[in-house]
Design a protein around this motif. Structure first.
Motif, PDB file in Angstrom:
ATOM      1  N   HIS A 138     -13.833 -10.148 -10.581  1.00  0.00           N
ATOM      2  CA  HIS A 138     -13.944 -11.505 -11.124  1.00  0.00           C
ATOM      3  C   HIS A 138     -12.848 -12.414 -10.571  1.00  0.00           C
ATOM      4  CE1 HIS A 138     -12.167  -8.555 -13.931  1.00  0.00           C
ATOM      5  NE2 HIS A 138     -11.160  -9.400 -13.967  1.00  0.00           N
ATOM      6  N   ARG A 139     -11.845 -11.840  -9.902  1.00  0.00           N
ATOM      7  CA  ARG A 139     -10.741 -12.628  -9.361  1.00  0.00           C
ATOM      8  C   ARG A 139     -10.933 -12.999  -7.889  1.00  0.00           C
ATOM      9  NH1 ARG A 139      -4.953 -11.038 -11.709  1.00  0.00           N
ATOM     10  NH2 ARG A 139      -4.731 -13.233 -11.148  1.00  0.00           N
ATOM     11  N   ILE A 140     -12.112 -12.774  -7.337  1.00  0.00           N
ATOM     12  CA  ILE A 140     -12.396 -13.191  -5.961  1.00  0.00           C
ATOM     13  C   ILE A 140     -12.238 -14.708  -5.847  1.00  0.00           C
ATOM     14  CG2 ILE A 140     -14.254 -13.441  -4.251  1.00  0.00           C
ATOM     15  CD1 ILE A 140     -15.267 -10.700  -5.159  1.00  0.00           C
ATOM     16  N   ARG A 141     -11.589 -15.153  -4.773  1.00  0.00           N
ATOM     17  CA  ARG A 141     -11.341 -16.581  -4.550  1.00  0.00           C
ATOM     18  C   ARG A 141     -12.360 -17.145  -3.556  1.00  0.00           C
ATOM     19  NH1 ARG A 141      -7.686 -17.988  -8.378  1.00  0.00           N
ATOM     20  NH2 ARG A 141      -7.009 -19.743  -7.114  1.00  0.00           N
ATOM     21  N   GLU A 142     -12.313 -18.456  -3.373  1.00  0.00           N
ATOM     22  CA  GLU A 142     -13.250 -19.093  -2.440  1.00  0.00           C
ATOM     23  C   GLU A 142     -12.995 -18.632  -1.021  1.00  0.00           C
ATOM     24  OE1 GLU A 142     -14.774 -23.557  -1.076  1.00  0.00           O
ATOM     25  OE2 GLU A 142     -13.252 -23.335  -2.631  1.00  0.00           O
ATOM     26  N   GLN A 143     -11.709 -18.628  -0.603  1.00  0.00           N
ATOM     27  CA  GLN A 143     -11.354 -18.181   0.745  1.00  0.00           C
ATOM     28  C   GLN A 143     -10.057 -17.387   0.687  1.00  0.00           C
ATOM     29  OE1 GLN A 143     -11.256 -21.824   3.165  1.00  0.00           O
ATOM     30  NE2 GLN A 143     -13.269 -21.272   3.983  1.00  0.00           N
ATOM     31  N   SER A 144      -9.765 -16.656   1.790  1.00  0.00           N
ATOM     32  CA  SER A 144      -8.565 -15.831   1.854  1.00  0.00           C
ATOM     33  C   SER A 144      -7.365 -16.569   2.436  1.00  0.00           C
ATOM     34  CB  SER A 144      -8.833 -14.577   2.703  1.00  0.00           C
ATOM     35  OG  SER A 144      -9.830 -13.783   2.112  1.00  0.00           O
ATOM     36  N   VAL A 145      -7.536 -17.806   2.846  1.00  0.00           N
ATOM     37  CA  VAL A 145      -6.437 -18.563   3.452  1.00  0.00           C
ATOM     38  C   VAL A 145      -5.538 -19.137   2.360  1.00  0.00           C
ATOM     39  CG1 VAL A 145      -7.812 -19.140   5.475  1.00  0.00           C
ATOM     40  CG2 VAL A 145      -7.774 -20.703   3.525  1.00  0.00           C
ATOM     41  N   ASN A 146      -4.316 -19.464   2.758  1.00  0.00           N
ATOM     42  CA  ASN A 146      -3.398 -20.192   1.891  1.00  0.00           C
ATOM     43  C   ASN A 146      -2.630 -21.192   2.740  1.00  0.00           C
ATOM     44  OD1 ASN A 146      -1.151 -18.824   3.153  1.00  0.00           O
ATOM     45  ND2 ASN A 146      -1.535 -17.065   1.813  1.00  0.00           N
ATOM     46  N   ARG A 147      -1.655 -21.859   2.156  1.00  0.00           N
ATOM     47  CA  ARG A 147      -0.962 -22.924   2.884  1.00  0.00           C
ATOM     48  C   ARG A 147      -0.139 -22.409   4.061  1.00  0.00           C
ATOM     49  NH1 ARG A 147       3.931 -24.671  -1.241  1.00  0.00           N
ATOM     50  NH2 ARG A 147       4.545 -22.553  -1.892  1.00  0.00           N
ATOM     51  N   TYR A 148       0.121 -21.086   4.084  1.00  0.00           N
ATOM     52  CA  TYR A 148       0.898 -20.520   5.192  1.00  0.00           C
ATOM     53  C   TYR A 148       0.009 -19.986   6.326  1.00  0.00           C
ATOM     54  CZ  TYR A 148       4.408 -20.595   1.486  1.00  0.00           C
ATOM     55  OH  TYR A 148       5.247 -20.982   0.463  1.00  0.00           O
ATOM     56  N   THR A 149      -1.302 -19.997   6.138  1.00  0.00           N
ATOM     57  CA  THR A 149      -2.214 -19.469   7.150  1.00  0.00           C
ATOM     58  C   THR A 149      -2.235 -20.382   8.371  1.00  0.00           C
ATOM     59  OG1 THR A 149      -3.607 -18.567   5.380  1.00  0.00           O
ATOM     60  CG2 THR A 149      -4.553 -18.672   7.591  1.00  0.00           C
ATOM     61  N   LYS A 150      -2.109 -19.795   9.576  1.00  0.00           N
ATOM     62  CA  LYS A 150      -2.102 -20.587  10.798  1.00  0.00           C
ATOM     63  C   LYS A 150      -3.466 -21.239  11.028  1.00  0.00           C
ATOM     64  CE  LYS A 150       1.513 -17.933  13.111  1.00  0.00           C
ATOM     65  NZ  LYS A 150       1.889 -17.119  14.305  1.00  0.00           N
ATOM     66  N   ARG A 151      -3.420 -22.349  11.745  1.00  0.00           N
ATOM     67  CA  ARG A 151      -4.625 -23.168  11.918  1.00  0.00           C
ATOM     68  C   ARG A 151      -5.773 -22.393  12.527  1.00  0.00           C
ATOM     69  NH1 ARG A 151      -4.984 -28.861  15.367  1.00  0.00           N
ATOM     70  NH2 ARG A 151      -7.238 -29.177  15.075  1.00  0.00           N
ATOM     71  N   GLU A 152      -5.503 -21.598  13.558  1.00  0.00           N
ATOM     72  CA  GLU A 152      -6.593 -20.884  14.223  1.00  0.00           C
ATOM     73  C   GLU A 152      -7.261 -19.870  13.290  1.00  0.00           C
ATOM     74  OE1 GLU A 152      -2.629 -19.102  15.741  1.00  0.00           O
ATOM     75  OE2 GLU A 152      -3.484 -21.071  15.277  1.00  0.00           O
ATOM     76  N   ARG A 153      -6.465 -19.230  12.443  1.00  0.00           N
ATOM     77  CA  ARG A 153      -7.043 -18.298  11.478  1.00  0.00           C
ATOM     78  C   ARG A 153      -7.787 -19.050  10.381  1.00  0.00           C
ATOM     79  NH1 ARG A 153      -3.104 -14.440   8.865  1.00  0.00           N
ATOM     80  NH2 ARG A 153      -4.935 -13.124   8.592  1.00  0.00           N
ATOM     81  N   ARG A 154      -7.241 -20.185   9.988  1.00  0.00           N
ATOM     82  CA  ARG A 154      -7.882 -20.991   8.950  1.00  0.00           C
ATOM     83  C   ARG A 154      -9.271 -21.442   9.395  1.00  0.00           C
ATOM     84  NH1 ARG A 154      -5.646 -23.696   4.679  1.00  0.00           N
ATOM     85  NH2 ARG A 154      -3.556 -23.186   5.457  1.00  0.00           N
ATOM     86  N   GLU A 155      -9.401 -21.759  10.665  1.00  0.00           N
ATOM     87  CA  GLU A 155     -10.685 -22.232  11.190  1.00  0.00           C
ATOM     88  C   GLU A 155     -11.730 -21.124  11.228  1.00  0.00           C
ATOM     89  OE1 GLU A 155      -9.537 -23.860  14.943  1.00  0.00           O
ATOM     90  OE2 GLU A 155      -8.955 -25.816  14.094  1.00  0.00           O
ATOM     91  N   ARG A 156     -11.274 -19.864  11.246  1.00  0.00           N
ATOM     92  CA  ARG A 156     -12.209 -18.736  11.268  1.00  0.00           C
ATOM     93  C   ARG A 156     -12.595 -18.274   9.862  1.00  0.00           C
ATOM     94  NH1 ARG A 156      -8.438 -16.491  14.817  1.00  0.00           N
ATOM     95  NH2 ARG A 156      -7.991 -14.809  13.340  1.00  0.00           N
TER      96      ARG A 156
END
Length: 339
Positions: A54-72
Motif C-alpha cells: 500500500h506504500r507504493i509511490r507514483e515514481q521512484s525518483v526524488n529531488r536527488y535523482t539525476k536528470r537522465e535517470r528521471r527522464e527514464r
C-alpha cells in the motif's frame, strides 16, 4: 531462485537487514526498497515480494535523482512488476497513511494486466496480527468505522470466546504508561507508546550532557519526547528505524511512520485532537494535525488517512492494547468501548 523482499518503509527494511542479516552481507542484500528497481533489467529476479505494498509511490525518483535517470522513470508499480517473473504484492488498503501512496488491488491489477501479466488475487483470511485475535481485528474495524457494522464494546464482541487479547483504557497518559509497565512486568514482552501526530517534532538540543530529545508530547503535566528523527542520533535513544525493536524505545512516543510494519507485545495508543468522536461519528480535524504531508490532502482524503493512522497504531500489539484520548468526549466513548 533469485528472490528479493522490498518495502517502501525505511524503518522496516533497515530493521530486517539488521536482525535477519546480522553479520551476513548476502542476506542483507535480499532486503530492498521499492525505489531500488529504477534501472533494473526486465526479469532480473525470479520472485519479488513487495511487502507493505500500500506504500507504493507514483515514481521512484526524488529531488536527488539525476536528470537522465528521471527522464527514464516510469510508474513505480510498473518497475516492480517488470523486474521479476513473479511479483507478489502484500497489502492492506486500510494502512495507507500518506498522500501519494498508491498501492491498491485496483491499481496493481490494472498495471499488471496492462503489461500482459496473469493476475491472481488471494485474500488472506488467516489472522496473525494482534496475536491471532479475530475478535480484536473486528473490534478495531467497527470502532473506527472501517466495517459496515457499528462500534461494539470489547466485552460484547469477545464474550464466550477463548480470546486472551487484553483491551483496556486509561484515564490519562501517566496511567497509560503505568499500564504498559505493569503488563511488561507481570507478563513479560515488549511495550511501546504511540500517538497521533498532533504535537511538534523538534530536532534534538544540545545540553551540558550532550544531545537530548525534546519532550514535545505535552498532555497536562506529563511530557515525553517523540522517537528520534531519522539520521539524528541521540545517546541513550535508538535510531528512529529501530524504535520498535530496541528496548530503549520505551522512553519515547512513536509515530505511525516508526510503528508501521512492526509488532510489540503491549501497545499504548494516544488519540490526539486530530481524530475525535462526536455524538455518533468520528470527525477528522485537520487544524490539529502536525503532519505537514498529510495536511496537504483534501478533507476527504485527510479523514481517510487519519482513520488509517489510528488503525495502524491500534493493531501493533500482540497481547494487548490500552487507549486514551486527549479529547473528553472521545475518551468517554473509548472507555465505553473497552469495557
Amino acid at each position: 531462485m533469485k528472490v528479493h523482499h522490498a518495502t517502501g518503509s525505511g524503518s522496516f527494511t533497515r530493521t530486517l537487514r539488521k536482525i535477519a542479516g546480522s553479520r551476513n552481507s548476502r542476506v542483507q542484500a535480499l532486503f530492498k526498497f521499492f525505489h531500488n528497481y529504477l534501472d533494473a533489467e526486465p526479469r532480473e529476479l525470479d520472485v519479488l515480494v513487495c511487502d507493505e505494498a500500500h506504500r507504493i509511490r507514483e515514481q521512484s525518483v526524488n529531488r536527488y535523482t539525476k536528470r537522465e535517470r528521471r527522464e527514464r522513470a516510469r510508474p513505480q508499480v510498473d518497475e516492480l512488476i517488470e523486474v521479476a517473473w513473479t511479483p507478489v504484492f502484500l497489502l492492506d488498503e486500510n494502512q495507507t497513511v500518506r498522500p501519494g501512496e498508491l498501492g491498491s488491488e485496483e491499481e496493481i491489477t490494472a498495471a499488471a494486466r496492462g503489461m500482459g501479466c496473469e493476475v491472481e488475487v488471494v485474500h488472506l483470511a488467516g489472522q496473525f496480527r494482534c496475536g491471532g485475535s479475530a475478535a480484536y481485528d473486528e473490534w478495531v474495524a467497527r470502532l473506527l468505522g472501517i466495517a459496515e457494522q457499528p462500534p461494539v464494546s470489547w466485552g460484547e464482541i469477545s464474550a464466550g470466546l477463548d480470546d486472551d487479547f487484553r483491551v483496556s483504557s486509561a484515564a490519562g497518559p501517566r496511567e497509560l504508561e503505568s499500564w504498559l509497565l505493569h503488563q511488561r512486568a507481570e507478563h513479560g514482552g515488549t511495550a511501546r507508546l504511540a500517538a497521533g501526530y498532533c504535537w511538534p517534532w523538534s530536532d534534538p538540543v544540545r545540553t551540558e550532557h550532550g544531545r537530548t530529545l525534546v519532550p514535545d508530547v505535552h498532555i497536562g503535566d506529563w511530557a515525553r519526547p517523540w522517537n528520534a528523527k531519522p539520521q539524528q542520533r541521540v545517546p541513550d535513544a535508538p535510531e528512529s528505524h529501530y524504535w520498535a525493536s530496541d528496548e530503549r524505545g520505551f522512553g519515547q512516543v512513536g509515530c505511525v511512520y516508526t510503528a508501521q510494519g512492526f509488532e510489540y507485545d503491549w501497545a499504548g495508543v494516544i488519540f490526539g485532537p486530530d481524530f475525535v468522536w462526536r455524538t455518533d461519528r468520528w470527525v477528522a480535524v485537520k487544524s490539529e494535525s502536525r503532519d505537514p504531508q498529510v495536511k496537504r490532502a483534501d478533507d476527504r482524503q485527510f479523514a481517510a488517512l487519519i482513520r488509517n493512522t489510528y488503525k495502524v497504531l491500534l493493531t501493533r500489539g500482540m497481547q494487548g492494547v490500552c487507549v486514551y484520548s486527549t479529547d473528553p468526549e472521545t475518551q468517554e466513548f473509548l472507555e465505553s468501548m473497552t469495557r
